[in-house]
Write an enzyme that holds these catalytic residues in place. Structure first.
Site, PDB file in Angstrom:
ATOM      1  N   GLU A 197      30.323  43.474  38.828  1.00 39.64           N
ATOM      2  CA  GLU A 197      32.088  43.404  39.604  1.00 39.64           C
ATOM      3  C   GLU A 197      31.675  43.774  41.435  1.00 39.64           C
ATOM      4  O   GLU A 197      32.263  44.714  41.360  1.00 39.64           O
ATOM      5  CB  GLU A 197      32.428  43.890  38.745  1.00 39.64           C
ATOM      6  CG  GLU A 197      32.562  43.461  37.356  1.00 39.64           C
ATOM      7  CD  GLU A 197      33.494  44.235  36.437  1.00 39.64           C
ATOM      8  OE1 GLU A 197      34.339  44.796  37.048  1.00 39.64           O
ATOM      9  OE2 GLU A 197      33.786  43.760  35.586  1.00 39.64           O
ATOM     10  N   GLU A 329      30.176  40.455  29.922  1.00 38.71           N
ATOM     11  CA  GLU A 329      31.128  41.317  30.015  1.00 38.71           C
ATOM     12  C   GLU A 329      32.442  40.163  28.980  1.00 38.71           C
ATOM     13  O   GLU A 329      32.968  39.430  29.975  1.00 38.71           O
ATOM     14  CB  GLU A 329      31.751  42.081  30.525  1.00 38.71           C
ATOM     15  CG  GLU A 329      30.722  43.158  31.044  1.00 38.71           C
ATOM     16  CD  GLU A 329      31.608  44.070  32.102  1.00 38.71           C
ATOM     17  OE1 GLU A 329      32.674  44.942  31.913  1.00 38.71           O
ATOM     18  OE2 GLU A 329      30.712  44.466  32.681  1.00 38.71           O
TER      19      GLU A 329
HETATM   20  O1  AHR Z   1      32.866  47.445  30.137  1.00 41.49           O
HETATM   21  C1  AHR Z   1      33.894  48.199  30.696  1.00 41.49           C
HETATM   22  C2  AHR Z   1      33.935  47.890  31.762  1.00 41.49           C
HETATM   23  O2  AHR Z   1      34.411  46.350  32.274  1.00 41.49           O
HETATM   24  C3  AHR Z   1      32.725  48.074  32.822  1.00 41.49           C
HETATM   25  O3  AHR Z   1      32.021  48.745  32.850  1.00 41.49           O
HETATM   26  C4  AHR Z   1      32.971  46.736  33.978  1.00 41.49           C
HETATM   27  O4  AHR Z   1      32.037  46.147  34.614  1.00 41.49           O
HETATM   28  C5  AHR Z   1      34.308  46.221  33.649  1.00 41.49           C
HETATM   29  O5  AHR Z   1      34.797  45.921  34.431  1.00 41.49           O
END
Ligand code: AHR
Length: 525
Positions: A197, A329
């Protein structure tokens, strides 16, 4: 009609079938004569960030703990995860990755510095679970490493040395240090994330700034083990977006199209969480009704649109689909459980999450020609977890059982399945009543997964199968008494898979799906 996508039929049903008439029967047609893409086992990956009790307590209890463990890693968790055949585990983050300095987590544990986990709650990190412990954990569960390099607060040199520590086969100083720490052989590293990110917690970079960093890291951060320079090469994954706009993907893919011999990457990541009311007003993971259930599933189906949008850009720069899309994610992000540290992201996991997981996995499978990796967030005690622990207690969540039921889909060949999804409507929210995928498993069996989204009504299914003569079939289904049914430490078997009756007659398959259920049928040709 040429278009054979199930979603097309779902869409048509939504338009053509107003007012909605409850379908008692859904007909499916599986075409075993037209296999599509391989369903990469990496679609079923996990994510284990240094966050809350994901690593500490969830995996690592230390060798002196009264909780049964092997070299500090809890045995109950290892044996549960082995059942999932986890293809890869992404670590150490997440946002944490861009603040992690690997050297603090190697060597004798009593000499490691205590640091602050400023990404997640500012708690003290003993650094007891470092690179060697992570690799030991992977060896114990039979999985592979997806390591996230620190691009935000690290340097290319630091990341390059980390890779040398993990992968050098030659007797370099770092390889000798690894051997002194107990592992003479290089560790396999399957995937390398170049940042996380980077448009937000990873350094708030512009697309162009990130692309310059990407080129440098891609050039200088390498797997040094010659055994990983062939078909088992480490895949480098660039940061992709976590929002529907395509500017970021455009910049990364445009750069890739013009890359020369000196740098490259193999995949672009994508993050998307299900938050039906937005991050500011998160849903409860407990004690909710059918309204919340329908709204959450509606929200999760946005994943399909999101993928299509990003794929359109990728197809423009990479029509041969060399670069994979890796949704590293995804999952439901509910409100933290009352009374817990809000930075630890601990939530319960219900039947709703199980249905949501199946819908997302089915979307990934339908996009398997481009989507070749995905990591649910997160594995233990964080967000949509497989496993919850409390001291010596452990419970497997409904989502755990979905991953277990989908194991046969790992590396199976996609098969088209056509059906009229019909519509399930609740409180003004309209959804497809059923969803389904089919595949040819590695053992030659035909696999069919069918989700009945309808919270109240069963659905009968009859299916014909083109290109095979079915001999026998067995089915397993996951459902619960209510959409918010959960497994707890006191009642761990409230939502567990059970076998379901399935009939084969005259080459046709029939079964009844319980309301709010996920069913996997395995058919012997
Ligand atoms: O999964 C929790 C968080 O969500 C992670 O650290 C981040 O990459 C995302 O914003």
């Amino acid at each position: 009609m040429k278009c054979k996508l199930p979603l097309f039929f779902g869409f048509m049903a939504a338009i053509l079938s107003l007012p909605v008439i409850a379908a008692e029967n859904v007909h499916l047609s599986i075409d075993a004569s037209r296999p599509g893409a391989r369903i990469d086992r990496n679609l079923f990956g996990q994510f284990a960030e240094n966050l809350g009790h994901g690593l500490y307590e969830g995996i690592w209890v230390g060798p002196d703990s009264p909780i049964p463990n092997t070299r500090g890693i809890r045995n109950d968790v290892v044996s549960a995860l082995r059942e999932l055949k986890v293809p890869n585990v992404r670590w150490p983050g997440g946002c944490f990755a861009d603040q992690y300095h690997w050297r603090k987590g190697i060597g004798p544990r009593d000499k490691r510095p205590a640091t602050l986990n400023s990404a997640w709650g500012g708690v003290v990190d003993t650094n007891a679970f470092g690179t060697d412990e992570f690799m030991d954990f992977l060896e114990q569960i039979g999985s592979h490493a997806y390591v996230s390099a620190n691009v935000g607060s690290g340097t290319p040199q630091e990341a390059s040395e980390w890779l040398e520590y993990m992968t050098a086969a030659q007797p370099t100083a770092l390889a000798k240090e690894r051997a002194a720490n107990g592992h003479p052989d290089p560790y396999p590293v399957a995937l390398l994330g170049i940042g996380n990110e980077s448009w937000s917690c990873g350094g708030d970079m512009t697309p162009d700034y990130y692309v310059s960093q990407l080129k440098i890291y891609s050039r200088f951060v390498n797997n040094d083990n010659p055994a990983q320079h062939g078909p088992d090469k480490m895949l480098k994954i660039a940061v992709g977006p976590g929002f529907p706009e395509t500017e970021w993907t455009e910049a990364v893919m445009k750069a890739w199209q013009h890359h020369d011999w000196s740098w490259d990457f193999d995949g672009v990541s994508l993050h998307w969480y299900t938050t039906p009311n937005g991050f500011a007003n998160k849903t409860s993971s407990l004690n909710f009704g059918e309204g919340d259930y329908a709204k959450t599933l509606k929200s999760t189906l946005f994943m399909e649109d999101f993928l299509r949008k990003q794929e359109t850009v990728m197809n423009k720069y990479d029509p041969q689909k060399k670069v994979a899309l890796v949704i590293d994610e995804w999952g439901a992000w509910h409100a933290p459980l009352p009374g817990t540290n809000p930075d630890f992201l601990l939530q319960q996991n219900s039947l709703r999450d199980a249905v949501l997981a199946s819908l997302n996995l089915n979307i990934f499978v339908r996009h398997a020609d481009r989507v070749r990796g995905a990591n649910i967030a997160q594995m233990i005690n964080v967000l949509q977890a497989m496993i919850l622990t409390d001291k010596d207690k452990m419970v497997l969540t409904p989502t755990y059982y979905i991953f277990k039921m989908y194991v046969p889909f790992q590396d199976a060949m996609f098969l088209p399945v056509m059906f009229d999804a019909d519509t399930y409507t609740h409180g003004g929210v309209s959804l497809p009543r059923v969803d389904a995928i089919a595949a040819k498993g590695a053992d030659g069996r035909l696999l069919l997964e069918i989700t009945n989204l309808d919270a109240e009504n069963p659905v009968t299914i009859d299916a014909d199968m083109l290109g095979i003569t079915a001999k026998s079939a067995k089915a397993e289904t996951l459902t619960g008494a209510a959409v918010d049914s959960i497994n707890t430490f006191a009642s761990p078997n409230t939502v567990v898979p059970k076998s379901a009756a399935v009939k084969i007659q005259d080459g046709k398959l029939s079964l009844t799906l319980e309301p709010r259920s996920v069913t996997v049928v395995s058919i012997e040709p």
